[in-house]
Scaffold this active site. Structure first.
Site, PDB file in Angstrom:
ATOM      1  N   ASP A   8       9.393   2.687   1.853  1.00 46.52           N
ATOM      2  CA  ASP A   8       8.091   3.534   2.233  1.00 46.52           C
ATOM      3  C   ASP A   8       7.930   3.469   3.809  1.00 46.52           C
ATOM      4  O   ASP A   8       7.477   2.555   4.303  1.00 46.52           O
ATOM      5  CB  ASP A   8       7.121   3.316   1.357  1.00 46.52           C
ATOM      6  CG  ASP A   8       5.706   3.916   1.736  1.00 46.52           C
ATOM      7  OD1 ASP A   8       5.827   4.787   2.721  1.00 46.52           O
ATOM      8  OD2 ASP A   8       4.721   4.103   0.984  1.00 46.52           O
ATOM      9  N   PHE A  63       0.974  -1.286   0.187  1.00 39.85           N
ATOM     10  CA  PHE A  63       0.045   0.074   0.029  1.00 39.85           C
ATOM     11  C   PHE A  63       0.974   1.457  -0.030  1.00 39.85           C
ATOM     12  O   PHE A  63       1.721   1.330   0.813  1.00 39.85           O
ATOM     13  CB  PHE A  63      -0.954   0.072   1.093  1.00 39.85           C
ATOM     14  CG  PHE A  63      -1.893   1.286   1.261  1.00 39.85           C
ATOM     15  CD1 PHE A  63      -3.029   1.202   0.431  1.00 39.85           C
ATOM     16  CD2 PHE A  63      -1.478   2.577   1.818  1.00 39.85           C
ATOM     17  CE1 PHE A  63      -3.836   2.478   0.313  1.00 39.85           C
ATOM     18  CE2 PHE A  63      -2.184   3.692   1.831  1.00 39.85           C
ATOM     19  CZ  PHE A  63      -3.352   3.651   1.004  1.00 39.85           C
ATOM     20  N   LYS A  87       2.437  10.940   7.179  1.00 42.96           N
ATOM     21  CA  LYS A  87       1.665  10.586   8.436  1.00 42.96           C
ATOM     22  C   LYS A  87       2.065  11.412   9.596  1.00 42.96           C
ATOM     23  O   LYS A  87       2.037  12.476   9.554  1.00 42.96           O
ATOM     24  CB  LYS A  87       1.656   9.171   8.489  1.00 42.96           C
ATOM     25  CG  LYS A  87       0.741   8.726   7.492  1.00 42.96           C
ATOM     26  CD  LYS A  87       0.173   7.192   7.584  1.00 42.96           C
ATOM     27  CE  LYS A  87      -1.019   6.932   6.689  1.00 42.96           C
ATOM     28  NZ  LYS A  87      -0.553   6.072   5.734  1.00 42.96           N
TER      29      LYS A  87
HETATM   30  C1  LIG Z   1      -0.904   6.030   4.379  1.00 43.26           C
HETATM   31  C2  LIG Z   1       0.285   5.386   3.357  1.00 43.26           C
HETATM   32  C3  LIG Z   1       0.573   6.176   2.330  1.00 43.26           C
HETATM   33  C4  LIG Z   1      -0.304   7.207   1.670  1.00 43.26           C
HETATM   34  O1  LIG Z   1      -0.458   8.343   2.332  1.00 43.26           O
HETATM   35  P1  LIG Z   1      -1.415   9.140   2.075  1.00 43.26           P
HETATM   36  O2  LIG Z   1      -1.093  10.580   2.989  1.00 43.26           O
HETATM   37  O3  LIG Z   1      -2.686   8.795   2.415  1.00 43.26           O
HETATM   38  O4  LIG Z   1      -1.310   9.937   0.813  1.00 43.26           O
HETATM   39  C5  LIG Z   1       1.763   5.586   1.669  1.00 43.26           C
HETATM   40  N1  LIG Z   1       2.279   4.712   1.866  1.00 43.26           N
HETATM   41  C6  LIG Z   1       2.164   4.087   3.179  1.00 43.26           C
HETATM   42  C7  LIG Z   1       3.102   2.956   3.489  1.00 43.26           C
HETATM   43  C8  LIG Z   1       0.962   4.248   3.746  1.00 43.26           C
HETATM   44  O5  LIG Z   1       0.603   3.650   5.030  1.00 43.26           O
END
Ligand SMILES: *Cc1c(COP(=O)(O)O)cnc(C)c1O
Length: 407
Positions: A233, A148, A262
């Site tokens: 990520d 994700f 985040k």
């Molecule tokens: C939440 C998330 C994203 C995307 O972040 P947004 O601020 O919602 O665009 C990307 N990678 C990971 C691992 C995430 O948990």
């Protein structure tokens, strides 16, 4: 959508207003939150709930952390937005502090996590063409099944979740997906056109899926040997959640590129960033990439405060100690309505025995007992409390889960 019969009128009216005029791209739990402080929120009826989701780890420091709110308030009264057409007097301090936290030369500020991922993809491709010498438009990026990375059309194109992907094509080419946790599959997928390997060190949305010990070290070794960038990520796993600043720290691994988001926004506003050394992030030239809001003074002030709080190591230690405590408590539920538990720091994926209901049903029953969690992929509930939560509060929450599962 929502069974409003048992809801009080104010809650029902507010939910109905949302249902009436909001696109239905979410299916929220039937609770209407009006206030938040630390690990607790209060709904419009005055009922209190322990927030074990923390906005998917965007609230690592809890709701309304006084130091973050103070930094935001001070900045709010002074200067909020300049655009990067000009300099502002906070961005440099934020960039310096964040680069130091990451141990990298440079950062590139954006807003949302998806934008950080998109930025990482652009940087990797530009690096492949300008540094590695990959022929134009041939660069590929290796990703993992179950990933994700956000919701843009490029990103959902390399997702294997049908809900995220189906109906939104055609997709951007240039991605190869291999099983998560299998370093040999990454090795086999790399060829001379490969720009990068992009993985979550722990897959959050997939249900807190922790790769086998040694995976991240192997990915690091393969990327170095094959001349490919390792992009981690850490948007959900990073910034204290797993009991270390980054999930990569658990294997003493340093990726070439960190993607952050985040919690970087302190629960106040979206702040994301890409961090890398000059030989990588330096490939981007003026005019090639940007964002109207990226690096704005308000975001910078908040992000700087977040980085300062992480610099002491206090939150990482809390996550580590409380996570061990939570793991012990959750392990005791295995066999009693729970089929498996995966814990990394203060972050847990709890697989619910289908005989006890779906993840969503368990989340609704916990809601009625004052505990907020979010289900993912049917049978899993994800637990990611604010790092300011107390051990006794975690014990109480696990006890509510035990009662719900015993019913
Ligand atoms: C939440 C998330 C994203 C995307 O972040 P947004 O601020 O919602 O665009 C990307 N990678 C990971 C691992 C995430 O948990």
């Amino acid at each position: 959508m929502t069974s409003s019969a048992e809801l009080t009128s104010e809650t029902a009216a507010l939910i109905a207003a949302e249902d009436e005029h909001l696109a239905h791209n979410y299916h929220p739990l039937p609770v209407v939150i009006a206030r938040g402080e630390g690990a607790w929120v209060t709904d419009v009826e005055g009922r209190r709930y322990l927030d074990l989701l923390s906005a998917y780890s965007a609230l690592n420091f809890g709701h309304s952390h006084p130091a973050i709110v103070a930094a935001a308030r001070e900045q709010l009264g002074r200067l909020t937005l300049t655009s990067r057409a000009y300099h502002n007097d906070v961005l440099g301090s934020f960039a310096t502090a964040l680069a130091a936290l990451c141990g990298k030369d440079l950062v590139l500020p954006m807003n949302t996590g998806a934008e950080a991922v998109e930025t990482g993809i652009k940087v990797a491709r530009a690096w492949a063409y300008r540094v590695k010498g990959v022929p134009a438009d041939a660069a590929s990026i290796v990703v993992a099944h179950g990933n994700f990375h956000g919701r843009t059309t490029t990103i959902v194109g390399f997702s294997d979740d049908p809900d995220a992907r189906d109906g939104f094509g055609p997709f951007t080419p240039g991605f190869v997906s291999v099983p998560f946790g299998d370093a040999q599959a990454i090795e086999a997928a790399i060829d001379e056109s490969t720009a990068a390997v992009l993985v979550e060190p722990i897959q959050g949305e997939a249900g807190v899926v922790i790769p086998p010990e040694g995976y991240l070290r192997a990915v690091r070794e393969i990327c170095t040997r094959r001349g490919v960038l390792f992009i981690a990520d850490e948007i959900q796993s990073g910034l204290g959640r797993v009991g270390a600043t980054f999930a990569c720290d658990r294997e003493d691994v340093v990726p070439d590129v960190y993607l952050l988001g985040k919690a970087l926004g302190g629960g106040i506003l979206p702040v994301s960033a890409v961090a890398a050394d000059r030989d990588v992030l330096g490939v981007i030239r003026p005019g090639e990439h940007g964002s109207t809001f990226g690096g704005n003074p308000l975001a910078s002030a908040v992000g700087l405060q977040v980085v300062r709080m992480l610099s002491t190591g206090e939150f990482q230690e809390r996550a580590s100690a409380l996570g061990a405590h939570l793991e012990k408590a959750l392990e005791e539920l295995v066999g009693s309505g729970v089929t498996a538990v995966r814990v990394a720091g203060l972050w847990a994926g709890v697989d619910i025995d289908p005989a006890k209901g779906t993840g969503r049903e368990i989340a609704e029953k916990l809601l009625a007992r004052g505990v907020l969690v979010k289900d993912t992929h049917g049978q899993t509930i994800r637990i990611a409390p604010p790092l300011v939560v107390r051990g006794t509060e975690l014990d109480w929450a696990v006890e509510q889960l035990r009662v719900v599962l015993a019913a």
